[in-house]
Write a protein that holds these residues in place. Structure first.
Motif, PDB file in Angstrom:
ATOM      1  N   ALA A 130      -1.949  -2.092   8.937  1.00 61.19           N
ATOM      2  CA  ALA A 130      -1.013  -2.221   7.913  1.00 61.19           C
ATOM      3  C   ALA A 130      -0.811  -3.276   7.377  1.00 61.19           C
ATOM      4  CB  ALA A 130       0.309  -1.019   8.494  1.00 61.19           C
ATOM      5  N   ARG A 131       0.113  -4.256   8.554  1.00 60.05           N
ATOM      6  CA  ARG A 131      -0.015  -5.267   8.263  1.00 60.05           C
ATOM      7  C   ARG A 131      -1.346  -6.285   7.430  1.00 60.05           C
ATOM      8  NH1 ARG A 131       2.376  -7.290  12.163  1.00 60.05           N
ATOM      9  NH2 ARG A 131       0.700  -8.137  13.611  1.00 60.05           N
ATOM     10  N   HIS A 132      -2.188  -6.187   8.138  1.00 62.07           N
ATOM     11  CA  HIS A 132      -3.549  -6.716   7.420  1.00 62.07           C
ATOM     12  C   HIS A 132      -3.588  -6.440   6.802  1.00 62.07           C
ATOM     13  CE1 HIS A 132      -3.601  -8.973  11.112  1.00 62.07           C
ATOM     14  NE2 HIS A 132      -3.595  -8.297  11.615  1.00 62.07           N
ATOM     15  N   ALA A 133      -3.461  -5.576   6.270  1.00 61.41           N
ATOM     16  CA  ALA A 133      -4.159  -4.612   5.057  1.00 61.41           C
ATOM     17  C   ALA A 133      -3.491  -4.850   3.648  1.00 61.41           C
ATOM     18  CB  ALA A 133      -3.763  -2.885   5.079  1.00 61.41           C
ATOM     19  N   VAL A 134      -2.256  -5.083   3.770  1.00 61.17           N
ATOM     20  CA  VAL A 134      -1.044  -5.373   3.101  1.00 61.17           C
ATOM     21  C   VAL A 134      -1.486  -6.555   2.535  1.00 61.17           C
ATOM     22  CG1 VAL A 134       1.225  -6.034   1.731  1.00 61.17           C
ATOM     23  CG2 VAL A 134       1.044  -3.880   2.611  1.00 61.17           C
ATOM     24  N   LEU A 185       8.346  -1.755   8.619  1.00 64.73           N
ATOM     25  CA  LEU A 185       8.986  -0.848   8.051  1.00 64.73           C
ATOM     26  C   LEU A 185       7.202   0.536   8.874  1.00 64.73           C
ATOM     27  CD1 LEU A 185       9.326  -0.512   4.288  1.00 64.73           C
ATOM     28  CD2 LEU A 185      11.101  -0.522   6.460  1.00 64.73           C
ATOM     29  N   VAL A 186       7.204   0.044   9.046  1.00 60.51           N
ATOM     30  CA  VAL A 186       6.010   0.321   9.557  1.00 60.51           C
ATOM     31  C   VAL A 186       6.135   1.055  11.086  1.00 60.51           C
ATOM     32  CG1 VAL A 186       3.878   1.100  10.357  1.00 60.51           C
ATOM     33  CG2 VAL A 186       3.813   0.573   8.339  1.00 60.51           C
ATOM     34  N   THR A 187       6.838   0.246  11.899  1.00 61.05           N
ATOM     35  CA  THR A 187       6.970  -0.048  13.322  1.00 61.05           C
ATOM     36  C   THR A 187       8.269   1.875  13.249  1.00 61.05           C
ATOM     37  OG1 THR A 187       6.540  -1.598  13.707  1.00 61.05           O
ATOM     38  CG2 THR A 187       8.399  -1.001  14.664  1.00 61.05           C
ATOM     39  N   ASN A 188       9.205   1.454  12.177  1.00 61.72           N
ATOM     40  CA  ASN A 188      10.354   2.250  12.438  1.00 61.72           C
ATOM     41  C   ASN A 188       9.809   3.981  12.546  1.00 61.72           C
ATOM     42  OD1 ASN A 188      12.356   0.351  12.900  1.00 61.72           O
ATOM     43  ND2 ASN A 188      12.640   1.191  10.635  1.00 61.72           N
ATOM     44  N   MET A 230       1.216  11.212  10.360  1.00 63.08           N
ATOM     45  CA  MET A 230       0.937  10.260   9.840  1.00 63.08           C
ATOM     46  C   MET A 230       1.958  10.149   8.457  1.00 63.08           C
ATOM     47  SD  MET A 230      -2.364  10.533   9.775  1.00 63.08           S
ATOM     48  CE  MET A 230      -2.957  10.008   8.629  1.00 63.08           C
ATOM     49  N   LEU A 231       1.691   8.346   8.221  1.00 63.85           N
ATOM     50  CA  LEU A 231       2.742   7.690   7.373  1.00 63.85           C
ATOM     51  C   LEU A 231       1.881   7.351   5.708  1.00 63.85           C
ATOM     52  CD1 LEU A 231       2.728   4.234   7.943  1.00 63.85           C
ATOM     53  CD2 LEU A 231       3.382   4.917  10.127  1.00 63.85           C
ATOM     54  N   ALA A 232       2.540   6.730   4.677  1.00 66.24           N
ATOM     55  CA  ALA A 232       1.740   6.062   3.838  1.00 66.24           C
ATOM     56  C   ALA A 232       3.003   5.131   3.446  1.00 66.24           C
ATOM     57  CB  ALA A 232       1.701   7.577   2.734  1.00 66.24           C
ATOM     58  N   VAL A 233       1.595   3.943   3.317  1.00 61.84           N
ATOM     59  CA  VAL A 233       2.028   2.419   3.413  1.00 61.84           C
ATOM     60  C   VAL A 233       1.364   2.494   1.445  1.00 61.84           C
ATOM     61  CG1 VAL A 233       2.120   0.613   2.624  1.00 61.84           C
ATOM     62  CG2 VAL A 233       2.034   2.167   4.892  1.00 61.84           C
TER      63      VAL A 233
END
Length: 169
Positions: free
Chosen positions: A48-52, A78-81, A92-95
């Protein structure tokens, strides 16, 4: 109907000579909304970090290096939480990243109903300070962050950061 010059744009009621143009300005090249989903797994944090980071770079978002580093830390927290605290009920989660002319908003959504709270720093604990860190980074950048419930019963944790220092979103 009377012709007011410069096409048929109506004149403002305040008596000025400038025509009123009701059309909003065209969006800037970097403005938009991007959303992606990921499994609630540890491997999703760096992804997620790399995608952002790649999105901000590819779109040419006019963000300082400090703002980008703060943004990436917020995404990681936020993703870690979501992975640590919501995976059982939300596999699943959404960013989502939304960029306006003068601000950038990042959010992480999951289907777990628990609304996290920023914990006070407890020097005896090694964890539990992710949201506190997110709030501090956001505040220092001049932005705001919060948690909202979703229509499906989950939650979305978000942060809005101004692209230019000193401008509140």
């Amino acid at each position: 109907m009377e012709n007011h010059g410069r096409g048929s744009a109506p004149r403002p009621a305040d008596g000025t000579d400038e025509p009123f143009d009701p059309a909003p300005p065209d969006p800037l090249p970097y403005e938009g909304v991007w959303r992606f989903t990921a499994p609630a797994l540890d491997a999703s944090v760096p992804q997620a970090r790399h995608a952002v980071r790649d999105l901000v770079s590819r779109q040419g978002v006019p963000a300082s290096e400090d703002l980008v580093q703060g943004l990436l830390l917020i995404v990681s927290e936020l993703v870690t939480n979501a992975v640590r605290h919501a995976a059982l009920l939300s596999p699943m989660l959404a960013v989502e990243v939304a960029v306006g002319a003068e601000w950038l908003r990042v959010s992480v959504e999951d289907d777990h109903p628990y609304r996290p709270a920023a914990l006070e720093a407890d020097h005896g604990r090694t964890g539990g300070r992710g949201l506190l860190l997110v709030r501090e980074i956001t505040r220092e950048a001049g932005g705001v962050c919060d948690v909202d419930h979703t229509a499906s019963g989950g939650k979305v944790v978000w942060a809005v950061l101004p692209l230019k220092p000193g401008r509140a979103p």
